[in-house]
Design a protein around this motif. Structure first.
Motif, PDB file in Angstrom:
ATOM      1  N   ASP A 173       2.110  -3.810  -2.289  1.00  0.00           N
ATOM      2  CA  ASP A 173       0.874  -4.396  -2.836  1.00  0.00           C
ATOM      3  C   ASP A 173      -0.311  -3.443  -2.702  1.00  0.00           C
ATOM      4  OD1 ASP A 173       2.326  -6.660  -3.434  1.00  0.00           O
ATOM      5  OD2 ASP A 173       1.705  -7.748  -1.626  1.00  0.00           O
ATOM      6  N   ILE A 174      -0.267  -2.588  -1.693  1.00  0.00           N
ATOM      7  CA  ILE A 174      -1.382  -1.637  -1.512  1.00  0.00           C
ATOM      8  C   ILE A 174      -1.387  -0.634  -2.673  1.00  0.00           C
ATOM      9  CG2 ILE A 174      -2.307   0.157   0.059  1.00  0.00           C
ATOM     10  CD1 ILE A 174      -2.541  -2.937   0.870  1.00  0.00           C
ATOM     11  N   GLY A 175      -0.200  -0.189  -3.073  1.00  0.00           N
ATOM     12  CA  GLY A 175      -0.125   0.704  -4.231  1.00  0.00           C
ATOM     13  C   GLY A 175      -0.502  -0.024  -5.510  1.00  0.00           C
ATOM     14  N   THR A 176      -0.006  -1.246  -5.655  1.00  0.00           N
ATOM     15  CA  THR A 176      -0.262  -2.003  -6.889  1.00  0.00           C
ATOM     16  C   THR A 176      -1.756  -2.311  -7.042  1.00  0.00           C
ATOM     17  OG1 THR A 176       1.915  -2.963  -6.617  1.00  0.00           O
ATOM     18  CG2 THR A 176       0.503  -3.994  -8.246  1.00  0.00           C
ATOM     19  N   ILE A 177      -2.411  -2.613  -5.935  1.00  0.00           N
ATOM     20  CA  ILE A 177      -3.856  -2.893  -6.023  1.00  0.00           C
ATOM     21  C   ILE A 177      -4.586  -1.640  -6.531  1.00  0.00           C
ATOM     22  CG2 ILE A 177      -5.946  -3.325  -4.663  1.00  0.00           C
ATOM     23  CD1 ILE A 177      -4.405  -5.340  -3.028  1.00  0.00           C
ATOM     24  N   LEU A 219       4.544  -5.757  -8.727  1.00  0.00           N
ATOM     25  CA  LEU A 219       4.011  -5.760 -10.102  1.00  0.00           C
ATOM     26  C   LEU A 219       4.122  -7.175 -10.703  1.00  0.00           C
ATOM     27  CD1 LEU A 219       2.944  -4.356 -12.680  1.00  0.00           C
ATOM     28  CD2 LEU A 219       5.298  -3.707 -13.206  1.00  0.00           C
ATOM     29  N   ASN A 220       5.244  -7.840 -10.437  1.00  0.00           N
ATOM     30  CA  ASN A 220       5.428  -9.199 -10.967  1.00  0.00           C
ATOM     31  C   ASN A 220       4.314 -10.135 -10.492  1.00  0.00           C
ATOM     32  OD1 ASN A 220       7.773  -8.269 -12.046  1.00  0.00           O
ATOM     33  ND2 ASN A 220       9.141  -9.303 -10.575  1.00  0.00           N
ATOM     34  N   ARG A 221       3.883  -9.966  -9.246  1.00  0.00           N
ATOM     35  CA  ARG A 221       2.859 -10.879  -8.719  1.00  0.00           C
ATOM     36  C   ARG A 221       1.442 -10.498  -9.141  1.00  0.00           C
ATOM     37  NH1 ARG A 221       2.609 -10.052  -3.693  1.00  0.00           N
ATOM     38  NH2 ARG A 221       4.318  -8.599  -3.419  1.00  0.00           N
ATOM     39  N   TRP A 222       1.186  -9.193  -9.370  1.00  0.00           N
ATOM     40  CA  TRP A 222      -0.208  -8.761  -9.618  1.00  0.00           C
ATOM     41  C   TRP A 222      -0.550  -8.578 -11.087  1.00  0.00           C
ATOM     42  CZ3 TRP A 222      -3.979  -8.664  -5.940  1.00  0.00           C
ATOM     43  CH2 TRP A 222      -3.550  -8.799  -4.617  1.00  0.00           C
ATOM     44  N   TRP A 223       0.457  -8.551 -11.975  1.00  0.00           N
ATOM     45  CA  TRP A 223       0.161  -8.246 -13.376  1.00  0.00           C
ATOM     46  C   TRP A 223      -0.815  -9.244 -13.996  1.00  0.00           C
ATOM     47  CZ3 TRP A 223      -0.173  -4.557 -16.686  1.00  0.00           C
ATOM     48  CH2 TRP A 223      -0.270  -4.844 -18.045  1.00  0.00           C
ATOM     49  N   HIS A 266      -9.015   6.051  -6.291  1.00  0.00           N
ATOM     50  CA  HIS A 266      -8.247   4.885  -5.804  1.00  0.00           C
ATOM     51  C   HIS A 266      -7.071   4.577  -6.730  1.00  0.00           C
ATOM     52  CE1 HIS A 266     -12.265   3.311  -3.945  1.00  0.00           C
ATOM     53  NE2 HIS A 266     -11.812   4.386  -3.342  1.00  0.00           N
ATOM     54  N   GLN A 267      -7.349   4.654  -8.031  1.00  0.00           N
ATOM     55  CA  GLN A 267      -6.297   4.318  -8.997  1.00  0.00           C
ATOM     56  C   GLN A 267      -5.147   5.312  -8.867  1.00  0.00           C
ATOM     57  OE1 GLN A 267      -5.053   5.862 -11.866  1.00  0.00           O
ATOM     58  NE2 GLN A 267      -4.066   4.102 -12.860  1.00  0.00           N
ATOM     59  N   ARG A 268      -5.497   6.587  -8.722  1.00  0.00           N
ATOM     60  CA  ARG A 268      -4.445   7.614  -8.659  1.00  0.00           C
ATOM     61  C   ARG A 268      -3.619   7.497  -7.387  1.00  0.00           C
ATOM     62  NH1 ARG A 268      -6.967  12.501 -11.902  1.00  0.00           N
ATOM     63  NH2 ARG A 268      -8.187  11.174 -13.251  1.00  0.00           N
ATOM     64  N   GLN A 269      -4.304   7.236  -6.242  1.00  0.00           N
ATOM     65  CA  GLN A 269      -3.512   7.139  -5.007  1.00  0.00           C
ATOM     66  C   GLN A 269      -2.609   5.904  -5.079  1.00  0.00           C
ATOM     67  OE1 GLN A 269      -3.796   4.951  -1.998  1.00  0.00           O
ATOM     68  NE2 GLN A 269      -5.085   3.604  -3.247  1.00  0.00           N
ATOM     69  N   GLY A 270      -3.070   4.847  -5.750  1.00  0.00           N
ATOM     70  CA  GLY A 270      -2.236   3.645  -5.863  1.00  0.00           C
ATOM     71  C   GLY A 270      -1.011   3.901  -6.730  1.00  0.00           C
ATOM     72  N   TYR A 271      -1.251   4.547  -7.856  1.00  0.00           N
ATOM     73  CA  TYR A 271      -0.131   4.826  -8.773  1.00  0.00           C
ATOM     74  C   TYR A 271       0.872   5.770  -8.100  1.00  0.00           C
ATOM     75  CZ  TYR A 271       2.346   5.955 -13.113  1.00  0.00           C
ATOM     76  OH  TYR A 271       3.318   6.117 -14.082  1.00  0.00           O
ATOM     77  N   GLU A 272       0.357   6.761  -7.379  1.00  0.00           N
ATOM     78  CA  GLU A 272       1.255   7.715  -6.700  1.00  0.00           C
ATOM     79  C   GLU A 272       2.097   6.996  -5.643  1.00  0.00           C
ATOM     80  OE1 GLU A 272       2.278  10.884  -3.707  1.00  0.00           O
ATOM     81  OE2 GLU A 272       0.888   9.250  -3.385  1.00  0.00           O
ATOM     82  N   LEU A 273       1.479   5.997  -4.988  1.00  0.00           N
ATOM     83  CA  LEU A 273       2.221   5.235  -3.968  1.00  0.00           C
ATOM     84  C   LEU A 273       3.361   4.437  -4.629  1.00  0.00           C
ATOM     85  CD1 LEU A 273       0.408   3.094  -1.215  1.00  0.00           C
ATOM     86  CD2 LEU A 273       2.733   2.664  -1.981  1.00  0.00           C
ATOM     87  N   ILE A 330       7.522   5.050 -14.693  1.00  0.00           N
ATOM     88  CA  ILE A 330       8.146   4.954 -13.361  1.00  0.00           C
ATOM     89  C   ILE A 330       9.246   3.884 -13.335  1.00  0.00           C
ATOM     90  CG2 ILE A 330       6.233   5.943 -12.059  1.00  0.00           C
ATOM     91  CD1 ILE A 330       5.175   3.170 -11.494  1.00  0.00           C
ATOM     92  N   GLY A 331       9.618   3.400 -14.521  1.00  0.00           N
ATOM     93  CA  GLY A 331      10.770   2.498 -14.614  1.00  0.00           C
ATOM     94  C   GLY A 331      10.509   1.075 -14.148  1.00  0.00           C
ATOM     95  N   LEU A 332       9.258   0.615 -14.266  1.00  0.00           N
ATOM     96  CA  LEU A 332       8.963  -0.781 -13.901  1.00  0.00           C
ATOM     97  C   LEU A 332       8.742  -1.600 -15.165  1.00  0.00           C
ATOM     98  CD1 LEU A 332       6.548  -0.448 -10.837  1.00  0.00           C
ATOM     99  CD2 LEU A 332       9.019  -0.864 -10.837  1.00  0.00           C
TER     100      LEU A 332
END
Ligand code: BYC
Length: 326
Positions: free
Chosen positions: A133-137, A200-204, A174-181, A252-254
């Motif tokens: 969730d930290i990456g997704t945020i 991703l399912n919960r935050w979309w 912030h966006q880049r570090q999240g996506y990289e995570l 990234i295959g999601l």
């Protein structure tokens, strides 16, 4: 605090048609409106509401991620997360200062948050049960924030527009570090990838709700666009966000949890864009009205911080009084 001297700077204004027309002409000429300039009371109130909500969102937004600082899986991740959460605190402070230039005090804004009168972004009422969730945020929530806030750098009110420039630069990190995570999780074990997909399912859908009600239900958009506070409607920004984010998920295959998602080559004046499913507006309004999973916890945490800081505010006031007396 300096801004308190500005309160009522234009209190003698008669808001007749000539005054309103002259104000609109300044807006149409892309002039920036500054704190001491005469402005219609409704323009002032709109900005106080919107900047106040934005400031509260930044500060409340520290809570879901702050929850993971002690459990970050490596020193590198901990340092990045600490820096990000600290940035959000800084954004809140610039924004409270920008709102103060309109004649409202930080105390008043905080009381309105704690009483439920002032809103903050719906997104922060969702829990963060997994590290993914930290990456997704970072990826989605800060990604949505950038989409919404880059146009605010051209907002007609000078202090808000200028505050947004630095905020957007930091949101980009912030966006880049999240996506990289999230990308790192997707390249890891099957279990790690599943954790990223679950997140991703919960935050979309909550991320799409960040842009606010659809244009047909948005009460403030028309006037805010006319005053060039907002430059795009809620739906236009939501569409830009979907179009920018789907290729990132694919890379990234999601899979985005929307069975109605479909490329439509006729969208966006023939440039193409995605059709997407209907947002659950009942859920949106339920969360906005205080009945989301984390609303009570968030306000409780803010109230505790405000109460625990009372002695600091009192000490600062006593010190200032002593200096005046001396
Ligand atoms: N959540 O007429 P509308 C961040 C309210 S922080 C809750 O379309 P407007 C970050 C709206 O306030 C992200 N309430 O309003 C931080 C209004 O209610 P009131 C915050 C919402 O103002 C830490 C009513 O619904 N960003 O990025 O034209 C970590 C009708 O809406 C929401 C900002 O605040 C919502 N999602 O447009 C990571 C940006 N949506 O006030 C990231 C600045 C709507 O009449 N704000 N409402 O009682 C804006 O751009 C606009 O205020 C909005 C709404 C697009 C949010």
């Amino acid at each position: 605090m300096y801004s308190q001297g500005l309160i009522g700077a234009d209190s003698n204004i008669v808001e007749d048609q000539a005054f309103l027309d002259a104000f609109q002409q300044r807006i149409d000429a892309e002039e920036k409106i500054e704190p001491n300039d005469p402005m219609p009371q409704a323009y002032r109130n709109t900005l106080i509401r919107m900047i106040g909500q934005h400031a509260h969102s930044e500060i409340v937004g520290m809570l879901p991620e702050g929850n993971w600082i002690t459990r970050a899986p490596s020193l590198r991740r901990k340092v990045a997360l600490l820096a990000k959460v600290q940035d959000e605190g800084g954004h809140g402070l610039y924004l409270y200062s920008a709102a103060e230039t309109l004649g409202v005090s930080r105390e008043q804004m905080t009381e309105e948050l704690l009483s439920g009168k002032a809103k903050y972004s719906s997104i922060f009422n969702y829990p963060t049960p997994s590290w993914a969730d930290i990456g997704t945020i970072g990826w989605l929530v800060d990604g949505a924030a950038i989409m919404n806030q880059v146009p605010l750098c051209r907002c007609s009110y000078g202090p808000y527009a200028r505050a947004m420039i630095r905020v957007c630069k930091e949101e980009s990190f912030h966006q880049r570090q999240g996506y990289e995570l999230v990308k790192t999780l997707c390249e890891g074990t099957a279990e790690q990838k599943a954790m990223a997909q679950d997140s991703l399912n919960r935050w979309w859908w909550p991320s799409l709700m960040m842009f606010g009600p659809s244009d047909t239900d948005s009460q403030h958009s028309d006037q805010s666009m006319k005053w060039k506070i907002k430059r795009f409607t809620n739906d236009a920004l939501r569409q830009k966000f979907v179009d920018a984010t789907i290729p990132q998920a694919e890379l990234i295959g999601l899979h985005v949890p929307d069975k109605d998602l479909k490329w439509n080559e006729n969208k966006n004046d023939g440039k193409g864009g995605y059709d997407f499913g209907e947002i659950d507006w009942d859920e949106f309004w339920r969360v906005v009205k205080g009945h989301g999973l984390m609303n009570k916890d968030r306000i409780k945490a803010r109230k505790k911080a405000w109460d625990d800081g009372a002695w600091v505010r009192e000490a600062a006031q006593a010190f200032a009084k002593k200096n005046v007396a001396a």
